[in-house]
Design a protein around this motif. Sequence first.
Motif, PDB file in Angstrom:
ATOM      1  N   GLN A   1       0.832  -1.204   0.000  1.00 46.74           N
ATOM      2  CA  GLN A   1       0.000   0.000   0.000  1.00 46.74           C
ATOM      3  C   GLN A   1       0.868   1.255   0.000  1.00 46.74           C
ATOM      4  O   GLN A   1       0.534   2.255  -0.651  1.00 46.74           O
ATOM      5  CB  GLN A   1      -0.946  -0.007   1.196  1.00 46.74           C
ATOM      6  N   GLU A   2       1.990   1.209   0.715  1.00 49.24           N
ATOM      7  CA  GLU A   2       2.923   2.331   0.664  1.00 49.24           C
ATOM      8  C   GLU A   2       3.456   2.528  -0.756  1.00 49.24           C
ATOM      9  O   GLU A   2       3.542   3.661  -1.259  1.00 49.24           O
ATOM     10  CB  GLU A   2       4.093   2.107   1.629  1.00 49.24           C
TER      11      GLU A   2
ATOM     12  N   TRP B   1       3.483   5.649  -3.612  1.00 46.21           N
ATOM     13  CA  TRP B   1       4.598   6.144  -4.435  1.00 46.21           C
ATOM     14  C   TRP B   1       4.186   6.206  -5.903  1.00 46.21           C
ATOM     15  O   TRP B   1       4.468   7.180  -6.603  1.00 46.21           O
ATOM     16  CB  TRP B   1       5.797   5.211  -4.307  1.00 46.21           C
TER      17      TRP B   1
END
Length: 279
Positions: A117-118, A122
């Motif tokens: 999810q991070e 990005w």
Amino acid sequence: MNVLTVDYTADDAPQRFVESLHNTGFGVLTNHPIAKEKVQSIYDNWYEFFMTEAKHDFLFDPKTQDGYFPPSVSETAKDHSVKDIKEYFHCYPWGKMPQHLKDEVMEYYQLANALAQELLGWIEEHAPSDVKVRFNQSLPSMVEGSEGTLLRVLHYPPITGEEEPGAVRAAAHGDINLLTVLPAANEPGLQVVANDGSWFDVPCDFGNLIINIGDMLQEASGGYYPSTIHRVINPTGGRTEHSRISLPLFLHPNPEVKLSERYTAGSYLDERLRELGVK
């Protein structure tokens, strides 16, 4: 073909990582939050499980797609007629799985899901404005609370020479989902195709984390992020005697998420599973 290997902790990691995804469909991370010792333990413990007959007690459910998929029902890649040489287990938090393996693999599931999810953040942040406007909602929110994100534990058995003609461990294919997170396997073999049709090895040093774009993100981004075709080739020489364990996390949006004018995530997945012959 230049698949970049990017230090997750570097200041310019998001930009370089997304650049690699845009140019090749793949990116490789080092110094990421997933410890290779944790991955090795999962590989060891699931290899032992695949060596037992207990796996047949968890035979997959065609409706829910959780559980054990034996070689006899293994996937046939789109546009191919021969099944891949593999068996695998689909792990979902709500699904059936061996109790003695559940805690470890679900801890990994949560860790890899959070990292993915991070990375979606990005990808969205560093997309051009004309691509961002195509997204009907933020990329991380597409998978928030999703019960469809799948952790697959794959076992590619040793090559005996008695395989069906033309069969390979994983025939050339694109992933269905939004994003795939893949720790380097315990054996090499993963290759990606270049624009000229030639094949290149993906950097697979143990401890690396390999990320690739899936068909759903290609659809949602209008092709800006390409779902590049990849495969797992059969080993040669002494390596034919080795099993290969792989642990991809396939990040799936909630089924109602609108990918494009043509598809929701649910309708796209249903179409592809029927093409693969597993639904």
